[in-house]
Design a protein around this motif. Structure first.
Motif, PDB file in Angstrom:
ATOM      1  N   ASN A  20     -24.219  50.541 -11.078  1.00  0.00           N
ATOM      2  CA  ASN A  20     -24.877  51.824 -11.309  1.00  0.00           C
ATOM      3  C   ASN A  20     -24.900  52.259 -12.768  1.00  0.00           C
ATOM      4  O   ASN A  20     -25.803  52.983 -13.167  1.00  0.00           O
ATOM      5  CB  ASN A  20     -24.253  52.908 -10.426  1.00  0.00           C
ATOM      6  N   ARG A  21     -23.947  51.821 -13.569  1.00  0.00           N
ATOM      7  CA  ARG A  21     -23.936  52.273 -14.961  1.00  0.00           C
ATOM      8  C   ARG A  21     -24.562  51.279 -15.933  1.00  0.00           C
ATOM      9  O   ARG A  21     -24.996  51.668 -17.016  1.00  0.00           O
ATOM     10  CB  ARG A  21     -22.539  52.663 -15.392  1.00  0.00           C
ATOM     11  N   ALA A  22     -24.623  50.006 -15.569  1.00  0.00           N
ATOM     12  CA  ALA A  22     -25.210  49.010 -16.469  1.00  0.00           C
ATOM     13  C   ALA A  22     -26.727  49.179 -16.511  1.00  0.00           C
ATOM     14  O   ALA A  22     -27.346  49.581 -15.528  1.00  0.00           O
ATOM     15  CB  ALA A  22     -24.844  47.601 -16.000  1.00  0.00           C
ATOM     16  N   HIS A  23     -27.307  48.860 -17.643  1.00  0.00           N
ATOM     17  CA  HIS A  23     -28.749  49.008 -17.816  1.00  0.00           C
ATOM     18  C   HIS A  23     -29.499  47.681 -17.798  1.00  0.00           C
ATOM     19  O   HIS A  23     -30.669  47.638 -17.426  1.00  0.00           O
ATOM     20  CB  HIS A  23     -29.053  49.737 -19.123  1.00  0.00           C
ATOM     21  N   ILE A  24     -28.852  46.633 -18.221  1.00  0.00           N
ATOM     22  CA  ILE A  24     -29.532  45.344 -18.339  1.00  0.00           C
ATOM     23  C   ILE A  24     -28.697  44.270 -17.655  1.00  0.00           C
ATOM     24  O   ILE A  24     -27.481  44.217 -17.790  1.00  0.00           O
ATOM     25  CB  ILE A  24     -29.760  44.969 -19.816  1.00  0.00           C
ATOM     26  N   GLY A  25     -29.390  43.415 -16.922  1.00  0.00           N
ATOM     27  CA  GLY A  25     -28.777  42.253 -16.318  1.00  0.00           C
ATOM     28  C   GLY A  25     -29.659  41.050 -16.592  1.00  0.00           C
ATOM     29  O   GLY A  25     -30.807  41.189 -17.031  1.00  0.00           O
ATOM     30  N   THR A  26     -29.140  39.876 -16.346  1.00  0.00           N
ATOM     31  CA  THR A  26     -29.904  38.650 -16.568  1.00  0.00           C
ATOM     32  C   THR A  26     -30.253  38.026 -15.225  1.00  0.00           C
ATOM     33  O   THR A  26     -29.374  37.728 -14.420  1.00  0.00           O
ATOM     34  CB  THR A  26     -29.092  37.654 -17.422  1.00  0.00           C
ATOM     35  N   LEU A  27     -31.570  37.852 -15.017  1.00  0.00           N
ATOM     36  CA  LEU A  27     -32.080  37.205 -13.821  1.00  0.00           C
ATOM     37  C   LEU A  27     -32.290  35.734 -14.125  1.00  0.00           C
ATOM     38  O   LEU A  27     -32.959  35.391 -15.098  1.00  0.00           O
ATOM     39  CB  LEU A  27     -33.417  37.835 -13.405  1.00  0.00           C
ATOM     40  N   ALA A  28     -31.728  34.863 -13.290  1.00  0.00           N
ATOM     41  CA  ALA A  28     -31.916  33.420 -13.449  1.00  0.00           C
ATOM     42  C   ALA A  28     -32.654  32.885 -12.235  1.00  0.00           C
ATOM     43  O   ALA A  28     -32.260  33.132 -11.095  1.00  0.00           O
ATOM     44  CB  ALA A  28     -30.575  32.713 -13.619  1.00  0.00           C
ATOM     45  N   THR A  29     -33.744  32.162 -12.520  1.00  0.00           N
ATOM     46  CA  THR A  29     -34.544  31.508 -11.491  1.00  0.00           C
ATOM     47  C   THR A  29     -34.647  30.040 -11.866  1.00  0.00           C
ATOM     48  O   THR A  29     -34.147  29.624 -12.919  1.00  0.00           O
ATOM     49  CB  THR A  29     -35.960  32.126 -11.410  1.00  0.00           C
ATOM     50  N   LEU A  30     -35.307  29.258 -11.023  1.00  0.00           N
ATOM     51  CA  LEU A  30     -35.506  27.840 -11.325  1.00  0.00           C
ATOM     52  C   LEU A  30     -36.985  27.556 -11.554  1.00  0.00           C
ATOM     53  O   LEU A  30     -37.836  27.929 -10.733  1.00  0.00           O
ATOM     54  CB  LEU A  30     -34.996  26.950 -10.192  1.00  0.00           C
ATOM     55  N   ASN A  31     -37.287  26.892 -12.668  1.00  0.00           N
ATOM     56  CA  ASN A  31     -38.638  26.444 -12.949  1.00  0.00           C
ATOM     57  C   ASN A  31     -39.004  25.290 -12.023  1.00  0.00           C
ATOM     58  O   ASN A  31     -38.133  24.672 -11.405  1.00  0.00           O
ATOM     59  CB  ASN A  31     -38.762  25.978 -14.403  1.00  0.00           C
ATOM     60  N   SER A  32     -40.268  24.954 -11.981  1.00  0.00           N
ATOM     61  CA  SER A  32     -40.739  23.856 -11.123  1.00  0.00           C
ATOM     62  C   SER A  32     -40.142  22.513 -11.542  1.00  0.00           C
ATOM     63  O   SER A  32     -40.030  21.609 -10.724  1.00  0.00           O
ATOM     64  CB  SER A  32     -42.263  23.778 -11.133  1.00  0.00           C
ATOM     65  N   ASP A  33     -39.727  22.385 -12.815  1.00  0.00           N
ATOM     66  CA  ASP A  33     -39.126  21.132 -13.280  1.00  0.00           C
ATOM     67  C   ASP A  33     -37.615  21.092 -13.034  1.00  0.00           C
ATOM     68  O   ASP A  33     -36.943  20.159 -13.441  1.00  0.00           O
ATOM     69  CB  ASP A  33     -39.444  20.893 -14.757  1.00  0.00           C
TER      70      ASP A  33
END
Length: 156
Positions: A20-33
């Motif tokens: 609730n207090r943090a403003h930024i997070g890092t989203l990690a996904t997987l590319n097609s490669d």
């Protein structure tokens, strides 16, 4: 389990508080490669899910559609813990969360509006209560992460 997690695990309440207090997070996904793709994003935590917003097209959207498995990470550096005698004995005081889950693009306009209003309240509270135009709600991608597993740790 990581060694530090045995002694430095955040409680469920502490995890929710950091969400609730943090403003930024890092989203990690997987590319097609198969290579990971990580991007810092604003987010809100609502109903035990993570919500992000952005453009309706792009690499992260393509990755989520292809493979919904994601990781979302938040870190909060609180300061340095420095030794008076040994520079190698310096550490960081921090809180962090790593959440694994399944992402999807939200289609429900009422949920999108609720999430976008929560984002406004969190990041630009001076615009709270602003009536979002329908075309803006429809034209903004809202990503929902259903959390499968979430751990938090700290060091002090």
């Amino acid at each position: 389990m990581q060694n530090r997690m045995k002694k430095h695990q955040l409680t469920s309440d502490q995890i929710v508080s950091l969400f609730n207090r943090a403003h930024i997070g890092t989203l990690a996904t997987l590319n097609s490669d198969g290579f990971p793709y990580a991007i810092a994003m604003h987010f809100v935590y609502l109903n035990e899910k993570i919500y992000l917003h952005g453009l309706p097209k792009g690499q992260k959207i393509d990755n989520i559609i292809r493979n919904p498995k994601v990781c979302f990470e938040i870190n909060e550096m609180l300061g340095l813990i420095a030794s008076d005698t040994d520079p190698c004995d310096t550490n960081t005081e921090y809180n962090s969360i790593v959440a694994l889950g399944y992402a999807k693009i939200v289609d429900d306009l009422s949920l999108k509006r609720e999430v976008l209003n929560k984002i406004i309240n969190k990041f630009t509270p001076n615009f709270s209560g602003y009536d979002l135009p329908e075309n803006m709600v429809k034209g903004t991608a809202v990503i929902e992460i259903e959390i499968k597993e979430c751990t938090g740790k700290y060091y002090k």
